[in-house]
Write a protein that holds these residues in place. Structure first.
Motif, PDB file in Angstrom:
ATOM      1  N   ARG A   6     -38.398-130.784  10.763  1.00 48.68           N
ATOM      2  CA  ARG A   6     -38.357-132.170  10.298  1.00 48.68           C
ATOM      3  C   ARG A   6     -38.098-132.161   8.793  1.00 48.68           C
ATOM      4  O   ARG A   6     -38.909-131.629   8.027  1.00 48.68           O
ATOM      5  CB  ARG A   6     -39.669-132.881  10.618  1.00 48.68           C
ATOM      6  CG  ARG A   6     -39.997-132.901  12.112  1.00 48.68           C
ATOM      7  CD  ARG A   6     -41.184-133.785  12.431  1.00 48.68           C
ATOM      8  NE  ARG A   6     -41.606-133.631  13.813  1.00 48.68           N
ATOM      9  CZ  ARG A   6     -41.023-134.221  14.867  1.00 48.68           C
ATOM     10  NH1 ARG A   6     -39.987-135.028  14.667  1.00 48.68           N
ATOM     11  NH2 ARG A   6     -41.468-134.023  16.094  1.00 48.68           N
ATOM     12  N   ILE A   7     -36.974-132.753   8.375  1.00 50.31           N
ATOM     13  CA  ILE A   7     -36.627-132.713   6.950  1.00 50.31           C
ATOM     14  C   ILE A   7     -37.260-133.862   6.180  1.00 50.31           C
ATOM     15  O   ILE A   7     -37.132-133.939   4.958  1.00 50.31           O
ATOM     16  CB  ILE A   7     -35.108-132.694   6.730  1.00 50.31           C
ATOM     17  CG1 ILE A   7     -34.462-134.049   7.057  1.00 50.31           C
ATOM     18  CG2 ILE A   7     -34.464-131.566   7.533  1.00 50.31           C
ATOM     19  CD1 ILE A   7     -33.012-134.142   6.627  1.00 50.31           C
TER      20      ILE A   7
ATOM     21  N   LEU B 197     -30.357-125.311 -15.064  1.00 48.12           N
ATOM     22  CA  LEU B 197     -29.157-125.594 -14.293  1.00 48.12           C
ATOM     23  C   LEU B 197     -29.040-127.094 -14.029  1.00 48.12           C
ATOM     24  O   LEU B 197     -30.042-127.803 -13.968  1.00 48.12           O
ATOM     25  CB  LEU B 197     -29.199-124.851 -12.951  1.00 48.12           C
ATOM     26  CG  LEU B 197     -29.269-123.325 -12.995  1.00 48.12           C
ATOM     27  CD1 LEU B 197     -29.548-122.772 -11.608  1.00 48.12           C
ATOM     28  CD2 LEU B 197     -27.970-122.748 -13.548  1.00 48.12           C
ATOM     29  N   ASP B 198     -27.811-127.567 -13.855  1.00 45.69           N
ATOM     30  CA  ASP B 198     -27.576-128.963 -13.476  1.00 45.69           C
ATOM     31  C   ASP B 198     -27.820-129.060 -11.969  1.00 45.69           C
ATOM     32  O   ASP B 198     -26.894-129.021 -11.154  1.00 45.69           O
ATOM     33  CB  ASP B 198     -26.148-129.365 -13.833  1.00 45.69           C
ATOM     34  CG  ASP B 198     -25.915-130.866 -13.677  1.00 45.69           C
ATOM     35  OD1 ASP B 198     -26.890-131.598 -13.400  1.00 45.69           O
ATOM     36  OD2 ASP B 198     -24.754-131.305 -13.821  1.00 45.69           O
ATOM     37  N   LEU B 199     -29.092-129.180 -11.605  1.00 46.44           N
ATOM     38  CA  LEU B 199     -29.546-129.001 -10.233  1.00 46.44           C
ATOM     39  C   LEU B 199     -29.967-130.336  -9.626  1.00 46.44           C
ATOM     40  O   LEU B 199     -30.686-131.118 -10.247  1.00 46.44           O
ATOM     41  CB  LEU B 199     -30.741-128.036 -10.219  1.00 46.44           C
ATOM     42  CG  LEU B 199     -31.259-127.580  -8.861  1.00 46.44           C
ATOM     43  CD1 LEU B 199     -30.231-126.672  -8.177  1.00 46.44           C
ATOM     44  CD2 LEU B 199     -32.581-126.837  -9.020  1.00 46.44           C
ATOM     45  N   TRP B 200     -29.519-130.568  -8.379  1.00 44.65           N
ATOM     46  CA  TRP B 200     -29.786-131.821  -7.682  1.00 44.65           C
ATOM     47  C   TRP B 200     -30.249-131.545  -6.256  1.00 44.65           C
ATOM     48  O   TRP B 200     -29.790-130.589  -5.627  1.00 44.65           O
ATOM     49  CB  TRP B 200     -28.531-132.687  -7.646  1.00 44.65           C
ATOM     50  CG  TRP B 200     -28.151-133.213  -8.984  1.00 44.65           C
ATOM     51  CD1 TRP B 200     -27.431-132.568  -9.955  1.00 44.65           C
ATOM     52  CD2 TRP B 200     -28.501-134.483  -9.520  1.00 44.65           C
ATOM     53  NE1 TRP B 200     -27.303-133.362 -11.061  1.00 44.65           N
ATOM     54  CE2 TRP B 200     -27.946-134.556 -10.814  1.00 44.65           C
ATOM     55  CE3 TRP B 200     -29.212-135.578  -9.023  1.00 44.65           C
ATOM     56  CZ2 TRP B 200     -28.090-135.673 -11.625  1.00 44.65           C
ATOM     57  CZ3 TRP B 200     -29.346-136.695  -9.814  1.00 44.65           C
ATOM     58  CH2 TRP B 200     -28.800-136.742 -11.105  1.00 44.65           C
ATOM     59  N   GLY B 201     -31.133-132.381  -5.755  1.00 44.77           N
ATOM     60  CA  GLY B 201     -31.579-132.213  -4.380  1.00 44.77           C
ATOM     61  C   GLY B 201     -32.746-133.123  -4.076  1.00 44.77           C
ATOM     62  O   GLY B 201     -32.891-134.206  -4.651  1.00 44.77           O
ATOM     63  N   HIS B 202     -33.619-132.649  -3.178  1.00 46.10           N
ATOM     64  CA  HIS B 202     -34.758-133.468  -2.767  1.00 46.10           C
ATOM     65  C   HIS B 202     -35.797-132.565  -2.128  1.00 46.10           C
ATOM     66  O   HIS B 202     -35.470-131.535  -1.537  1.00 46.10           O
ATOM     67  CB  HIS B 202     -34.310-134.523  -1.756  1.00 46.10           C
ATOM     68  CG  HIS B 202     -35.025-135.838  -1.893  1.00 46.10           C
ATOM     69  ND1 HIS B 202     -36.348-136.009  -1.549  1.00 46.10           N
ATOM     70  CD2 HIS B 202     -34.599-137.042  -2.335  1.00 46.10           C
ATOM     71  CE1 HIS B 202     -36.702-137.270  -1.770  1.00 46.10           C
ATOM     72  NE2 HIS B 202     -35.651-137.919  -2.261  1.00 46.10           N
ATOM     73  N   GLY B 203     -37.066-132.953  -2.261  1.00 41.03           N
ATOM     74  CA  GLY B 203     -38.157-132.308  -1.560  1.00 41.03           C
ATOM     75  C   GLY B 203     -38.720-133.243  -0.510  1.00 41.03           C
ATOM     76  O   GLY B 203     -38.438-134.449  -0.516  1.00 41.03           O
ATOM     77  N   ALA B 204     -39.534-132.693   0.416  1.00 40.40           N
ATOM     78  CA  ALA B 204     -40.005-133.523   1.516  1.00 40.40           C
ATOM     79  C   ALA B 204     -41.229-132.913   2.176  1.00 40.40           C
ATOM     80  O   ALA B 204     -41.418-131.694   2.163  1.00 40.40           O
ATOM     81  CB  ALA B 204     -38.898-133.685   2.553  1.00 40.40           C
ATOM     82  N   GLY B 205     -42.039-133.786   2.769  1.00 38.91           N
ATOM     83  CA  GLY B 205     -43.180-133.334   3.543  1.00 38.91           C
ATOM     84  C   GLY B 205     -43.530-134.340   4.619  1.00 38.91           C
ATOM     85  O   GLY B 205     -43.428-135.559   4.414  1.00 38.91           O
ATOM     86  N   ILE B 206     -43.913-133.839   5.795  1.00 35.49           N
ATOM     87  CA  ILE B 206     -44.313-134.653   6.929  1.00 35.49           C
ATOM     88  C   ILE B 206     -45.336-133.808   7.676  1.00 35.49           C
ATOM     89  O   ILE B 206     -45.372-132.586   7.480  1.00 35.49           O
ATOM     90  CB  ILE B 206     -43.081-134.979   7.811  1.00 35.49           C
ATOM     91  CG1 ILE B 206     -43.333-136.178   8.726  1.00 35.49           C
ATOM     92  CG2 ILE B 206     -42.603-133.760   8.586  1.00 35.49           C
ATOM     93  CD1 ILE B 206     -42.094-136.734   9.390  1.00 35.49           C
ATOM     94  N   PRO B 207     -46.231-134.393   8.476  1.00 30.25           N
ATOM     95  CA  PRO B 207     -47.223-133.551   9.143  1.00 30.25           C
ATOM     96  C   PRO B 207     -46.638-132.280   9.761  1.00 30.25           C
ATOM     97  O   PRO B 207     -45.744-132.328  10.601  1.00 30.25           O
ATOM     98  CB  PRO B 207     -47.799-134.488  10.204  1.00 30.25           C
ATOM     99  CG  PRO B 207     -47.764-135.829   9.546  1.00 30.25           C
ATOM    100  CD  PRO B 207     -46.465-135.824   8.787  1.00 30.25           C
TER     101      PRO B 207
END
Length: 358
Positions: free
Chosen positions: A66-67, A303-313
């Motif tokens: 699950r992202i 760095l010119d760094l892009w993205g995302h973090g995530a958490g779910i049970p």
């Protein structure tokens, strides 16, 4: 348990360092870890830990997970494609598209929703009663309108556009906006506009389906001092803000396509990657700026760094790429038999910096 899968025969010093970082994350409390790294065109995957507590089954290198909040960049791409088609304007108000949905919708723009500057109450905060609450409601269906109503019953937390505060309610409103202007759900639009063109066959929007299709590690939550398997859940509680299931391979393909100009025209891509000033950002791990559905990320090499973090049970995920695609990382791990505390958070940060900067 350590397992390595690579796209080339030899094992590099970088791969060894990333393997050690994955092992340390297991020592800090993760049950199992997948780590995909691409540096200067060289790619490999390492895994560590187990796919299920009490077993020796290794973490599948192609495992689904699950992202969660990494769903948001997918949703933002759809919105920005609709902007390019003249169907949505970023600076028009919610009220002009969805009259009556919010009592203060005339003060909140589409841009505010995408960049979390709306001031809306986060409906998820009303759910933050871990353990028994999750077990009771894990298979419950939630309508987007009902979750938005929880937020609409609360006053704005700040004047729209004056502050950043991460809020899942924003993306539930965006889901209704997509449906209003296209006549189709966000699931249909993401599938047709992103998944099919990019061949993301390992990525699904499950709706109410509690299963994770294909190979996967199981995730756990500490309840009453014991790890409880929470792999199965109805993801409608996350919906447009976090329901997608994917793999490290598909996430890498998505972010590479996004930054290679395959999903957005230059004006919309520029909108997406124009971050809020750092002084507006609080309580966003590794985030030093937020654009439209995507974060500008801190790292040791600047760095010119892009993205995302995530958490779910049960699951936590991180995905990032440099703007020039020379360094990319996707990390997924399952929560194990310990609470995810500061030691584990630092292990994640160290691991990402090892992958990108070693």
């Amino acid at each position: 348990m350590t397992q390595t899968t690579i796209d080339r025969p030899e094992v590099s010093a970088l791969q060894q360092a990333v393997q050690q970082a994955a092992d340390r994350l297991v020592e800090a409390g993760a049950a199992g870890v997948q780590f995909r790294v691409t540096r200067d065109g060289d790619s490999f995957v390492v895994t560590s830990g187990v796919a299920e507590l009490g077993s020796e089954r290794p973490v599948p290198a192609d495992g689904r997970f699950r992202i969660s909040c990494i769903t948001k960049p997918f949703v933002a791409v759809v919105v920005l494609q609709l902007v390019a088609e003249g169907k949505i304007e970023l600076d028009r108000t919610v009220e002009s598209y969805l009259p009556g949905l919010l009592p203060y919708g005339d003060r909140i723009t589409v841009r505010n929703l995408l960049q979390h500057t709306s001031g809306l109450y986060n409906y998820a905060d009303s759910f933050q009663k871990p353990g028994d609450r999750f077990l009771r409601d894990r298979y419950k269906h939630y309508e987007p309108e009902d979750l938005i109503a929880i937020a609409a019953a609360e006053p704005l937390e700040f004047e729209p556009g004056t502050k950043f505060a991460y809020c899942n309610t924003n993306y539930f409103v965006i889901g209704l906006l997509i449906r209003k202007v296209t006549g189709r759900t966000h699931r249909e639009e993401i599938t047709e506009r992103i998944l099919q063109p990019l061949g993301l066959t390992e990525t699904v929007l499950p709706g109410d389906d509690p299963e994770i299709p294909g190979p996967h590690a199981r995730g756990y939550m500490q309840i009453g001092g014991e790890p409880v398997d929470v792999t199965l859940m109805n993801p409608s509680e996350a919906g447009c803000a976090g329901e997608i299931i994917s793999t490290t391979k598909d996430l890498d393909t998505f972010f590479a396509a996004l930054f290679d100009g395959k999903l957005l025209n230059e004006p919309e891509f520029t909108e997406m990657t124009t971050p809020l000033p750092p002084e507006m950002i609080e309580n966003l791990p590794m985030g030093i700026g937020y654009g439209l559905g995507i974060m500008k990320l801190e790292n040791d090499r600047k760095l010119d760094l892009w993205g995302h973090g995530a958490g779910i049970p049960g699951y936590a995920t991180f995905a990032a790429t440099t703007r020039d695609l020379s360094a990319r990382v996707q990390l997924s791990f399952t929560i194990g038999d310990k609470d995810f505390g500061p030691e584990a958070e630092q292990a994640v940060i160290r691991g990402v910096n090892t992958a990108l900067c070693a």
